[in-house]
Motif scaffolding. Sequence first.
Motif, PDB file in Angstrom:
ATOM      1  N   ASP A  13       0.646  -1.224   0.195  1.00 29.60           N
ATOM      2  CA  ASP A  13      -0.130   0.119  -0.013  1.00 29.60           C
ATOM      3  C   ASP A  13       0.897   1.341   0.062  1.00 29.60           C
ATOM      4  O   ASP A  13       1.491   1.499   1.106  1.00 29.60           O
ATOM      5  CB  ASP A  13      -0.726   0.104   1.392  1.00 29.60           C
ATOM      6  CG  ASP A  13      -1.875   1.026   1.216  1.00 29.60           C
ATOM      7  OD1 ASP A  13      -2.193   1.757   0.113  1.00 29.60           O
ATOM      8  OD2 ASP A  13      -2.487   1.305   2.150  1.00 29.60           O
ATOM      9  N   PRO A  14       1.022   2.041  -1.171  1.00 33.93           N
ATOM     10  CA  PRO A  14       1.777   3.198  -1.061  1.00 33.93           C
ATOM     11  C   PRO A  14       1.220   4.089  -0.239  1.00 33.93           C
ATOM     12  O   PRO A  14       2.269   4.944   0.182  1.00 33.93           O
ATOM     13  CB  PRO A  14       1.666   3.556  -2.428  1.00 33.93           C
ATOM     14  CG  PRO A  14       0.697   2.823  -3.256  1.00 33.93           C
ATOM     15  CD  PRO A  14       0.412   1.792  -2.390  1.00 33.93           C
ATOM     16  N   GLN A  15      -0.017   4.311   0.061  1.00 40.30           N
ATOM     17  CA  GLN A  15      -0.388   5.364   0.936  1.00 40.30           C
ATOM     18  C   GLN A  15       0.000   5.143   2.480  1.00 40.30           C
ATOM     19  O   GLN A  15       0.489   5.884   3.075  1.00 40.30           O
ATOM     20  CB  GLN A  15      -1.952   5.529   0.987  1.00 40.30           C
ATOM     21  CG  GLN A  15      -2.483   6.459   1.833  1.00 40.30           C
ATOM     22  CD  GLN A  15      -3.940   6.613   1.672  1.00 40.30           C
ATOM     23  OE1 GLN A  15      -4.735   5.675   1.295  1.00 40.30           O
ATOM     24  NE2 GLN A  15      -4.721   7.504   2.542  1.00 40.30           N
ATOM     25  N   ARG A  16      -0.086   3.796   2.768  1.00 41.83           N
ATOM     26  CA  ARG A  16       0.646   3.337   4.126  1.00 41.83           C
ATOM     27  C   ARG A  16       2.077   3.601   4.108  1.00 41.83           C
ATOM     28  O   ARG A  16       2.524   4.223   4.977  1.00 41.83           O
ATOM     29  CB  ARG A  16       0.401   2.140   4.205  1.00 41.83           C
ATOM     30  CG  ARG A  16       0.711   1.413   5.508  1.00 41.83           C
ATOM     31  CD  ARG A  16       0.424   0.153   5.879  1.00 41.83           C
ATOM     32  NE  ARG A  16       1.494  -0.537   5.240  1.00 41.83           N
ATOM     33  CZ  ARG A  16       1.638  -2.051   5.104  1.00 41.83           C
ATOM     34  NH1 ARG A  16       0.628  -2.603   5.421  1.00 41.83           N
ATOM     35  NH2 ARG A  16       2.660  -2.409   4.332  1.00 41.83           N
ATOM     36  N   MET A  17       2.852   3.324   3.127  1.00 41.85           N
ATOM     37  CA  MET A  17       4.295   3.684   3.069  1.00 41.85           C
ATOM     38  C   MET A  17       4.651   5.145   3.288  1.00 41.85           C
ATOM     39  O   MET A  17       5.400   5.584   3.964  1.00 41.85           O
ATOM     40  CB  MET A  17       4.724   3.136   1.859  1.00 41.85           C
ATOM     41  CG  MET A  17       4.675   1.544   1.805  1.00 41.85           C
ATOM     42  SD  MET A  17       5.489   1.092   0.049  1.00 41.85           S
ATOM     43  CE  MET A  17       7.185   1.514   0.248  1.00 41.85           C
ATOM     44  N   VAL A  18       3.758   6.199   2.527  1.00 42.23           N
ATOM     45  CA  VAL A  18       3.922   7.523   2.679  1.00 42.23           C
ATOM     46  C   VAL A  18       3.679   8.012   4.015  1.00 42.23           C
ATOM     47  O   VAL A  18       4.407   8.872   4.478  1.00 42.23           O
ATOM     48  CB  VAL A  18       3.222   8.223   1.488  1.00 42.23           C
ATOM     49  CG1 VAL A  18       3.034   9.780   1.728  1.00 42.23           C
ATOM     50  CG2 VAL A  18       3.707   7.771   0.081  1.00 42.23           C
ATOM     51  N   HIS A  19       2.572   7.464   4.373  1.00 37.22           N
ATOM     52  CA  HIS A  19       2.224   7.677   5.876  1.00 37.22           C
ATOM     53  C   HIS A  19       3.183   7.506   6.918  1.00 37.22           C
ATOM     54  O   HIS A  19       3.698   8.230   7.628  1.00 37.22           O
ATOM     55  CB  HIS A  19       0.880   7.149   6.458  1.00 37.22           C
ATOM     56  CG  HIS A  19       0.327   7.315   7.554  1.00 37.22           C
ATOM     57  ND1 HIS A  19      -0.108   8.655   8.018  1.00 37.22           N
ATOM     58  CD2 HIS A  19       0.218   6.728   8.608  1.00 37.22           C
ATOM     59  CE1 HIS A  19      -0.348   8.736   9.233  1.00 37.22           C
ATOM     60  NE2 HIS A  19      -0.376   7.646   9.626  1.00 37.22           N
TER      61      HIS A  19
END
Length: 72
Positions: free
Chosen positions: A24-30
Motif C-alpha cells: 500500500d503506497p499510502q501506508r508507506m508514505v504515511h
Amino acid sequence: MQWISNFTLFMRSNVTALREKFEDPQRMVHQLIIDMEEELVRIRASVAGAIADEILLRKRAQAAREETSQWM
C-alpha cells in the motif's frame, strides 16, 4: 516427487514477490511522514541544546574577559 516440491517453492516465492510489489503506497508514505516528524523533533531538541550551550559559553567568555580586565 522432487519436482512438485520445487514447483511449490517456486510458486510461493513468486506469490511473495508479487505481494511485496503491491504494498500500500499510502501506508508507506504515511509511515515515512511519521518517521520524518519524529526525526524533526529530535533535531529540534538537538539544536535547542546547541543554542543553550552557545549562550552559556558566550556568558562564560564574557565573564572571563571581565575578570581579565580586572586583573590588568
